[in-house]
Design a protein around this motif. Structure first.
Motif, short mmCIF file in Angstrom:
data_model
loop_
_atom_site.label_atom_id
_atom_site.label_comp_id
_atom_site.label_asym_id
_atom_site.label_seq_id
_atom_site.Cartn_x
_atom_site.Cartn_y
_atom_site.Cartn_z
N LEU A 150 1.47 -3.20 0.37
CA LEU A 150 1.34 -1.95 1.10
C LEU A 150 0.32 -1.08 0.38
O LEU A 150 0.49 -0.73 -0.78
CB LEU A 150 2.70 -1.22 1.17
CG LEU A 150 2.71 0.11 1.92
CD1 LEU A 150 2.38 -0.09 3.40
CD2 LEU A 150 4.07 0.80 1.78
N LEU A 151 -0.76 -0.74 1.08
CA LEU A 151 -1.80 0.12 0.52
C LEU A 151 -1.62 1.52 1.09
O LEU A 151 -1.46 1.70 2.30
CB LEU A 151 -3.19 -0.42 0.87
CG LEU A 151 -3.49 -1.87 0.47
CD1 LEU A 151 -4.94 -2.21 0.78
CD2 LEU A 151 -3.17 -2.11 -0.99
N LEU A 152 -1.68 2.52 0.23
CA LEU A 152 -1.49 3.91 0.64
C LEU A 152 -2.76 4.71 0.40
O LEU A 152 -3.33 4.66 -0.70
CB LEU A 152 -0.34 4.55 -0.15
CG LEU A 152 0.97 3.77 -0.26
CD1 LEU A 152 1.95 4.50 -1.17
CD2 LEU A 152 1.58 3.55 1.11
N THR A 153 -3.21 5.44 1.41
CA THR A 153 -4.37 6.31 1.25
C THR A 153 -4.45 7.26 2.43
O THR A 153 -4.13 6.88 3.57
CB THR A 153 -5.68 5.53 1.15
OG1 THR A 153 -6.79 6.44 1.10
CG2 THR A 153 -5.88 4.60 2.33
N ALA A 154 -4.87 8.48 2.17
CA ALA A 154 -5.08 9.46 3.25
C ALA A 154 -6.53 9.43 3.72
O ALA A 154 -6.86 10.05 4.73
CB ALA A 154 -4.71 10.86 2.77
N THR A 155 -7.41 8.72 3.00
CA THR A 155 -8.82 8.62 3.37
C THR A 155 -9.21 7.15 3.45
O THR A 155 -9.84 6.62 2.53
CB THR A 155 -9.71 9.35 2.34
OG1 THR A 155 -9.40 8.84 1.03
CG2 THR A 155 -9.44 10.84 2.36
N PRO A 156 -8.86 6.47 4.54
CA PRO A 156 -9.03 5.02 4.60
C PRO A 156 -10.46 4.51 4.67
O PRO A 156 -10.77 3.47 4.13
CB PRO A 156 -8.26 4.63 5.86
CG PRO A 156 -8.25 5.87 6.70
CD PRO A 156 -8.19 7.01 5.74
N HIS A 157 -11.37 5.25 5.34
CA HIS A 157 -12.71 4.67 5.52
C HIS A 157 -13.84 5.57 5.06
O HIS A 157 -14.95 5.09 4.83
CB HIS A 157 -12.94 4.28 6.98
CG HIS A 157 -12.58 5.35 7.96
ND1 HIS A 157 -13.29 6.51 8.10
CD2 HIS A 157 -11.56 5.42 8.85
CE1 HIS A 157 -12.74 7.25 9.05
NE2 HIS A 157 -11.68 6.61 9.51
N LYS A 158 -13.64 6.86 4.93
CA LYS A 158 -14.66 7.78 4.41
C LYS A 158 -15.98 7.70 5.19
O LYS A 158 -17.05 8.00 4.67
CB LYS A 158 -14.93 7.50 2.93
CG LYS A 158 -13.71 7.66 2.03
CD LYS A 158 -14.02 7.30 0.60
CE LYS A 158 -14.21 5.83 0.42
NZ LYS A 158 -14.37 5.44 -1.01
#
Length: 298
Positions: A150-158
């Motif tokens: 599970l990968l967590l990020t609020a900025t997936p592709h920028k």
């Protein structure tokens, strides 16, 4: 996430929307189903202790923090093997010697916070090459071997399509094998990505979970010098934004939009951004020039 037998997702909810809580709920459910036993969580160093406290307080799951001191205490033994629930700094884990210890441990579930830091970039126009950060190399070596991740990020592709492709390949290496280079990667058609905005989150009774965001435009007067700078940057963005869209370069168009945001922020911000862009363009020019000379020689 639980509707599929193998949990491999990118959770990209808004900041503050509860990605840590979602991770804890997933851990409890998978353990209850006897689907996982050994779990590794990699996070930025400043939030290692916070993750440990929240998982213990809210889910009664005691994760062992593995760091340099713990490694010394275990002597020649591997602490990642000795403990089923491990929590470590992602930067420390990216070291070659530590990466080998993690590979030896073989975890059932790996969770990575701020996963966008596992970045890889594609360079060049004629001869494309990929540069991988040490964190990305860590992801390649451990995530693809784990049954669940599970990968967590609020900025997936920028705004960078290729950067986003590389990130998603850590989840599934063949995810974009049938997608053309110019086709946009839409969030709704990506089966491995979950993204929810705060505006769409509601309580059980249907009321909004978060206060409604409101925007307000405040007018102010620019000096002659500020107005001249604003007009110059706007003209530059308009010209190159349209050119990028015509060429199908969404990442360049996104970068152009950011310049106006930086301009609205402060003079120092736009000055720094323009200097960085100038430096990057000079590098690309020299690189393209060298590639052209190489082709002519051959």
């Amino acid at each position: 996430m639980l509707q599929v037998p193998q949990i491999r997702f990118l959770l990209a909810d808004d900041p503050g929307a509860g990605k840590t809580i979602m991770s804890g709920m997933l851990i409890k459910e998978l353990k209850a189903r006897y689907s996982v036993e050994r779990i590794l969580i990699l996070v930025p160093p400043l939030v290692v202790r916070q993750w440990q406290e929240e998982l213990l307080e809210k889910f009664n799951e005691h994760f062992h923090i593995i760091n340099r001191n713990v490694l010394k205490e275990y002597g020649g033994k591997n602490p990642f093997v000795a403990n089923d629930l491990c929590l470590a700094s992602m930067y420390w884990a990216a070291r070659e010697d530590i990466k080998l210890l993690i590979q030896e441990a073989e975890f059932d579930l790996i969770i990575v916070d701020e996963a966008h830091k596992m970045a890889a970039y594609t360079h060049g126009t004629i001869k494309k090459r990929t540069s991988r950060t040490k964190l990305y190399q860590l992801g390649e070596s451990i995530l693809r071997k784990a049954p669940h991740c599970l990968l967590l990020t609020a900025t997936p592709h920028k705004g960078d399509m290729e950067n986003f492709r590389h990130l998603m390949k850590l989840i599934d290496e063949d995810i974009f094998s049938n997608i053309s280079g110019n086709e946009s990667l839409r969030e709704k058609t990506n089966p491995f990505m979950i993204r929810r905005l705060k505006e769409s989150m509601k309580n059980f009774d249907g009321t909004p979970l978060f206060p409604k965001r409101t925007t307000k435009t405040i007018k102010y007067t620019l000096t002659d010098e500020e107005l001249a700078l604003y007009d110059a940057v706007t003209q530059y963005v308009r010209e190159h934004f349209n050119r990028a869209i015509s060429n199908g370069s969404n990442s360049t168009a996104f970068a152009m939009m950011l310049l106006q945001r930086r301009l609205s922020s402060s003079l120092e911000a736009i000055h720094l951004s323009l200097r960085r862009r100038y430096k990057r363009l000079v590098q690309l020019y020299k690189q393209t020039e060298q590639e052209g000379k190489s082709i002519l020689k051959n």
